[in-house]
Enzyme design. Structure first.
Site, PDB file in Angstrom:
ATOM      1  N   ASN A  61       0.746  -1.142  -0.043  1.00  0.00           N
ATOM      2  CA  ASN A  61      -0.028   0.096  -0.102  1.00  0.00           C
ATOM      3  C   ASN A  61       0.906   1.268  -0.025  1.00  0.00           C
ATOM      4  O   ASN A  61       1.314   1.652   1.087  1.00  0.00           O
ATOM      5  CB  ASN A  61      -0.735   0.067   1.415  1.00  0.00           C
ATOM      6  CG  ASN A  61      -1.737   1.206   1.336  1.00  0.00           C
ATOM      7  OD1 ASN A  61      -1.848   2.106   0.492  1.00  0.00           O
ATOM      8  ND2 ASN A  61      -2.545   1.407   2.659  1.00  0.00           N
ATOM      9  N   TRP A  62       0.989   1.776  -1.255  1.00  0.00           N
ATOM     10  CA  TRP A  62       1.757   2.958  -1.283  1.00  0.00           C
ATOM     11  C   TRP A  62       1.548   4.365  -0.784  1.00  0.00           C
ATOM     12  O   TRP A  62       2.075   5.270  -0.430  1.00  0.00           O
ATOM     13  CB  TRP A  62       2.295   3.203  -2.712  1.00  0.00           C
ATOM     14  CG  TRP A  62       3.075   2.235  -3.517  1.00  0.00           C
ATOM     15  CD1 TRP A  62       3.531   1.066  -2.993  1.00  0.00           C
ATOM     16  CD2 TRP A  62       3.375   2.164  -5.017  1.00  0.00           C
ATOM     17  NE1 TRP A  62       4.253   0.154  -3.857  1.00  0.00           N
ATOM     18  CE2 TRP A  62       4.200   0.743  -5.068  1.00  0.00           C
ATOM     19  CE3 TRP A  62       3.404   3.059  -5.920  1.00  0.00           C
ATOM     20  CZ2 TRP A  62       4.739   0.458  -6.270  1.00  0.00           C
ATOM     21  CZ3 TRP A  62       3.897   2.769  -7.207  1.00  0.00           C
ATOM     22  CH2 TRP A  62       4.579   1.476  -7.305  1.00  0.00           C
ATOM     23  N   HIS A  92      -9.397   0.912   4.671  1.00  0.00           N
ATOM     24  CA  HIS A  92      -8.142   1.128   5.373  1.00  0.00           C
ATOM     25  C   HIS A  92      -8.550   2.060   6.837  1.00  0.00           C
ATOM     26  O   HIS A  92      -9.208   3.031   6.714  1.00  0.00           O
ATOM     27  CB  HIS A  92      -7.288   1.718   4.676  1.00  0.00           C
ATOM     28  CG  HIS A  92      -5.712   1.913   5.172  1.00  0.00           C
ATOM     29  ND1 HIS A  92      -5.368   2.680   6.146  1.00  0.00           N
ATOM     30  CD2 HIS A  92      -4.669   0.863   5.051  1.00  0.00           C
ATOM     31  CE1 HIS A  92      -4.129   2.721   6.599  1.00  0.00           C
ATOM     32  NE2 HIS A  92      -3.760   1.436   5.956  1.00  0.00           N
ATOM     33  N   GLU A 115      -6.892   4.533   7.752  1.00  0.00           N
ATOM     34  CA  GLU A 115      -6.872   5.920   7.358  1.00  0.00           C
ATOM     35  C   GLU A 115      -8.151   6.353   7.061  1.00  0.00           C
ATOM     36  O   GLU A 115      -8.338   7.595   7.091  1.00  0.00           O
ATOM     37  CB  GLU A 115      -5.542   6.049   6.442  1.00  0.00           C
ATOM     38  CG  GLU A 115      -4.260   5.934   7.265  1.00  0.00           C
ATOM     39  CD  GLU A 115      -2.980   5.519   6.613  1.00  0.00           C
ATOM     40  OE1 GLU A 115      -3.005   5.636   5.192  1.00  0.00           O
ATOM     41  OE2 GLU A 115      -2.163   5.029   7.372  1.00  0.00           O
ATOM     42  N   GLY A 136       2.961  -1.152   4.330  1.00  0.00           N
ATOM     43  CA  GLY A 136       2.999   0.558   3.942  1.00  0.00           C
ATOM     44  C   GLY A 136       4.487   0.764   3.630  1.00  0.00           C
ATOM     45  O   GLY A 136       4.957   0.483   2.377  1.00  0.00           O
ATOM     46  N   GLY A 137       5.150   1.320   4.636  1.00  0.00           N
ATOM     47  CA  GLY A 137       6.393   1.971   4.309  1.00  0.00           C
ATOM     48  C   GLY A 137       7.390   1.215   3.794  1.00  0.00           C
ATOM     49  O   GLY A 137       8.261   1.614   2.727  1.00  0.00           O
TER      50      GLY A 137
HETATM   51  P1  13P Z   1       3.370   0.413   7.711  1.00  0.00           P
HETATM   52  O1  13P Z   1       3.629  -0.960   7.128  1.00  0.00           O
HETATM   53  O2  13P Z   1       4.024   1.733   7.063  1.00  0.00           O
HETATM   54  O3  13P Z   1       3.036   0.473   9.142  1.00  0.00           O
HETATM   55  O4  13P Z   1       1.544   0.523   7.003  1.00  0.00           O
HETATM   56  C1  13P Z   1       0.831  -0.365   7.078  1.00  0.00           C
HETATM   57  C2  13P Z   1      -0.612  -0.060   6.537  1.00  0.00           C
HETATM   58  O5  13P Z   1      -1.234   0.837   6.916  1.00  0.00           O
HETATM   59  C3  13P Z   1      -0.663  -0.707   5.389  1.00  0.00           C
HETATM   60  O6  13P Z   1      -2.077  -0.703   4.638  1.00  0.00           O
END
Ligand code: 13P
Length: 261
Positions: free
Chosen positions: A13-14, A101, A103, A240-241
């Site tokens: 997930n960019w 998600h 967010e 994510g990261g």
């Molecule tokens: P991180 O891997 O940056 O903690 O993010 C996780 C995420 O929200 C993937 O959808």
């Protein structure tokens, strides 16, 4: 049924990161080295405006890497300024779409009901939804993890029949682990994954639940992926990261490939 019957799925997930050139370069690198993670389904979820060039880069590199959206409308088309419809994602080469998600839930007011409507619209269009759930730190500390995740799973997946559930991926992403560097312990993650599988059995049957892939997300890195991959109900990762670097993303995917060997 053991985890070996489910093909692991590792998705990047960019979020709202990278630009056109960097996204294309990352996609080309991942697709070009795809064989390093044989046996694992790989998915790249770029920002919507980069889906077309990213899909092009993957095709050019000849890699079997799927593309996913990060969100979609629950409507098929029409006067919804700024929205992207599920058939549009399919039209430009997406196979998956991330829905609900944390967010989106916390920053954009999405609810279990709206995520449910989106999941139904995505499935109707032929997309495979990756439906996210997970508790906040406050909820975990108050001993409410099970209640919160139960409500989210039952609400977000309400009304999906067995065939629809089998096409769906669930991502357990504890909010306190997202972007914080604080990964859930394998025991914490496995406990919630087993809970989710039980809920899926309640929504359909144990047989269906055994087929659904449940990803863990939240600070997954190359150095913690193997421990997570070893858990029986963890069938992949939503990253994510670490998905922004080909080396890290592929190392995580590789851990899930070996986790099922
Ligand atoms: P991180 O891997 O940056 O903690 O993010 C996780 C995420 O929200 C993937 O959808």
């Amino acid at each position: 049924m053991t985890a070996t019957a489910r093909t692991p799925i590792v998705a990047g997930n960019w979020k709202m990161n990278l630009d056109h050139a960097a996204g294309v370069a990352l996609a080309a690198a991942v697709a070009g080295r795809r064989s390093e993670a044989a046996g694992v389904d790989l998915v790249l979820c770029p920002p919507a405006v980069y889906i077309v060039p990213v899909a092009g880069a993957v095709a050019e590199a000849g890699g079997d890497v799927a593309i996913g959206g990060q969100n979609a409308s629950d409507k098929e088309k029409g006067a919804f300024t700024g929205e992207v419809a599920p058939p549009m994602l399919l039209d430009v080469g997406c196979r998956y779409v991330i829905l609900g998600h944390s967010e989106r839930r916390t920053l954009f007011g999405e609810t279990d009901a709206s995520v449910n409507a989106k999941a139904k619209a995505a499935l109707a269009a032929g997309l495979l939804p990756i439906v996210c759930v997970g508790e906040t730190l406050e909820e975990r500390e108050a001993g409410r993890t099970e209640a919160v995740v139960t409500e989210q799973v039952n609400g977000s997946l309400a009304g999906l029949d067995a065939a629809a559930l089998e096409k769906t991926v669930v991502a357990y992403e504890p909010v306190w682990a997202i972007g914080t560097g604080k990964v859930a312990t394998p025991e914490q993650a496995q406990e919630v994954h087993a809970l989710i599988r039980g809920l899926l059995a309640g929504l359909a049957s144990a047989e269906t639940a055994a087929k659904v892939r449940i990803q863990y997300g939240g600070s997954v890195k190359p150095d913690n992926a193997a421990q997570l991959a070893a858990c029986p109900d963890i069938d992949g990762a939503l990253v994510g990261g670490a998905s922004l670097k080909a080396d890290d993303f592929l190392a995580i995917a590789k851990a899930f490939a070996s986790g099922t060997a």
